[in-house]
Write a protein that holds these residues in place. Sequence first.
Motif, PDB file in Angstrom:
ATOM      1  N   SER A  29      -2.857  -7.663  -0.203  1.00  0.00           N
ATOM      2  CA  SER A  29      -1.606  -7.295  -0.858  1.00  0.00           C
ATOM      3  C   SER A  29      -1.731  -5.908  -1.488  1.00  0.00           C
ATOM      4  O   SER A  29      -2.812  -5.479  -1.877  1.00  0.00           O
ATOM      5  CB  SER A  29      -1.233  -8.322  -1.927  1.00  0.00           C
ATOM      6  N   ARG A  30      -0.595  -5.253  -1.609  1.00  0.00           N
ATOM      7  CA  ARG A  30      -0.569  -3.953  -2.270  1.00  0.00           C
ATOM      8  C   ARG A  30      -1.029  -4.086  -3.715  1.00  0.00           C
ATOM      9  O   ARG A  30      -1.741  -3.233  -4.232  1.00  0.00           O
ATOM     10  CB  ARG A  30       0.840  -3.367  -2.238  1.00  0.00           C
ATOM     11  N   ALA A  31      -0.623  -5.156  -4.366  1.00  0.00           N
ATOM     12  CA  ALA A  31      -1.015  -5.367  -5.766  1.00  0.00           C
ATOM     13  C   ALA A  31      -2.530  -5.419  -5.896  1.00  0.00           C
ATOM     14  O   ALA A  31      -3.106  -4.828  -6.820  1.00  0.00           O
ATOM     15  CB  ALA A  31      -0.384  -6.654  -6.306  1.00  0.00           C
ATOM     16  N   THR A  32      -3.170  -6.115  -4.982  1.00  0.00           N
ATOM     17  CA  THR A  32      -4.635  -6.188  -5.005  1.00  0.00           C
ATOM     18  C   THR A  32      -5.235  -4.810  -4.797  1.00  0.00           C
ATOM     19  O   THR A  32      -6.159  -4.407  -5.519  1.00  0.00           O
ATOM     20  CB  THR A  32      -5.147  -7.164  -3.922  1.00  0.00           C
ATOM     21  N   ALA A  33      -4.734  -4.089  -3.816  1.00  0.00           N
ATOM     22  CA  ALA A  33      -5.267  -2.759  -3.525  1.00  0.00           C
ATOM     23  C   ALA A  33      -5.100  -1.824  -4.724  1.00  0.00           C
ATOM     24  O   ALA A  33      -6.030  -1.107  -5.092  1.00  0.00           O
ATOM     25  CB  ALA A  33      -4.578  -2.183  -2.296  1.00  0.00           C
ATOM     26  N   TYR A  34      -3.919  -1.847  -5.349  1.00  0.00           N
ATOM     27  CA  TYR A  34      -3.682  -0.970  -6.509  1.00  0.00           C
ATOM     28  C   TYR A  34      -4.507  -1.377  -7.725  1.00  0.00           C
ATOM     29  O   TYR A  34      -4.798  -0.550  -8.583  1.00  0.00           O
ATOM     30  CB  TYR A  34      -2.190  -0.921  -6.854  1.00  0.00           C
ATOM     31  N   ARG A  35      -4.910  -2.638  -7.787  1.00  0.00           N
ATOM     32  CA  ARG A  35      -5.777  -3.072  -8.881  1.00  0.00           C
ATOM     33  C   ARG A  35      -7.138  -2.362  -8.779  1.00  0.00           C
ATOM     34  O   ARG A  35      -7.723  -1.971  -9.776  1.00  0.00           O
ATOM     35  CB  ARG A  35      -5.962  -4.588  -8.817  1.00  0.00           C
ATOM     36  N   TYR A  36      -7.626  -2.209  -7.558  1.00  0.00           N
ATOM     37  CA  TYR A  36      -8.916  -1.541  -7.343  1.00  0.00           C
ATOM     38  C   TYR A  36      -8.786  -0.021  -7.304  1.00  0.00           C
ATOM     39  O   TYR A  36      -9.676   0.697  -7.754  1.00  0.00           O
ATOM     40  CB  TYR A  36      -9.550  -2.022  -6.031  1.00  0.00           C
ATOM     41  N   PHE A  37      -7.688   0.453  -6.716  1.00  0.00           N
ATOM     42  CA  PHE A  37      -7.486   1.887  -6.531  1.00  0.00           C
ATOM     43  C   PHE A  37      -6.078   2.260  -6.996  1.00  0.00           C
ATOM     44  O   PHE A  37      -5.131   2.184  -6.231  1.00  0.00           O
ATOM     45  CB  PHE A  37      -7.681   2.267  -5.050  1.00  0.00           C
ATOM     46  N   PRO A  38      -5.949   2.668  -8.244  1.00  0.00           N
ATOM     47  CA  PRO A  38      -4.621   2.937  -8.789  1.00  0.00           C
ATOM     48  C   PRO A  38      -3.931   4.160  -8.170  1.00  0.00           C
ATOM     49  O   PRO A  38      -2.714   4.286  -8.265  1.00  0.00           O
ATOM     50  CB  PRO A  38      -4.866   3.140 -10.283  1.00  0.00           C
ATOM     51  N   THR A  39      -4.701   5.046  -7.542  1.00  0.00           N
ATOM     52  CA  THR A  39      -4.115   6.244  -6.941  1.00  0.00           C
ATOM     53  C   THR A  39      -4.729   6.514  -5.571  1.00  0.00           C
ATOM     54  O   THR A  39      -5.828   6.046  -5.261  1.00  0.00           O
ATOM     55  CB  THR A  39      -4.354   7.488  -7.820  1.00  0.00           C
ATOM     56  N   GLN A  40      -4.034   7.310  -4.784  1.00  0.00           N
ATOM     57  CA  GLN A  40      -4.546   7.733  -3.483  1.00  0.00           C
ATOM     58  C   GLN A  40      -5.843   8.517  -3.661  1.00  0.00           C
ATOM     59  O   GLN A  40      -6.795   8.349  -2.909  1.00  0.00           O
ATOM     60  CB  GLN A  40      -3.503   8.597  -2.772  1.00  0.00           C
ATOM     61  N   LEU A  43      -8.764   6.245  -4.174  1.00  0.00           N
ATOM     62  CA  LEU A  43      -9.098   5.589  -2.913  1.00  0.00           C
ATOM     63  C   LEU A  43      -9.904   6.516  -2.009  1.00  0.00           C
ATOM     64  O   LEU A  43     -10.965   6.139  -1.493  1.00  0.00           O
ATOM     65  CB  LEU A  43      -7.812   5.148  -2.199  1.00  0.00           C
ATOM     66  N   ILE A  44      -9.425   7.717  -1.822  1.00  0.00           N
ATOM     67  CA  ILE A  44     -10.090   8.655  -0.914  1.00  0.00           C
ATOM     68  C   ILE A  44     -11.433   9.090  -1.475  1.00  0.00           C
ATOM     69  O   ILE A  44     -12.417   9.185  -0.742  1.00  0.00           O
ATOM     70  CB  ILE A  44      -9.160   9.847  -0.612  1.00  0.00           C
TER      71      ILE A  44
END
Length: 191
Positions: A29-40, A43-44
């Motif tokens: 889920s996007r929510a899960t991803a944003y929990r770990y990586f709040p910004t692009q 993430l990069i």
Amino acid sequence: MAIMEGARKLLREGKIPSVADAAEVARVSRATAYRYFPTQSALIQEAVQTGLPTTWEPDERHADLTAFADRVERAIAEMLTLTHDNEAVLRGVLLVSLQQWATIQAGDKLEEESIRRGTGRIPAIQAALAPYRGTLSPAALRRLTIGLSLIVGAESLVVLRDIWGLEETEAKEVARWIARTLTQATVNAIE
């Protein structure tokens, strides 16, 4: 982590992933991803830091000045191989950092933390030069480290491959020649 692998996959394909893109590829889920990586940017940055070696394991047998240029040239060759093997990821990070720079130059507020670059190449070059800390002055080592950092990384690919149109083999030969020349000039300055 699946999100990180999704981001790396997209980067290898030449795409600059958003957090949502990486989540979609990872099937989370996007929510899960944003929990770990709040910004692009976060993430990069993590994709590069966890996907590439951040140090070079030098061969300690050749720590005298007569072998100095050989050692540095070998280290640079290995770093260039990593650069070429991870070209898409490194170019993606370069693109994001240039976009962030343009945003700041335009006077706009950067909505995320800046990409930190050089976190792999600088420690790797410093490791290659470590046996010479007692032989060369700190200023000479610093200058050589800076000079060598210009010939590894995505920026060197842009110049050698894009501007000059060199194939990988010739690009590596030119970069190795530069490394040897800089190193020999540093040695000659102390002799």
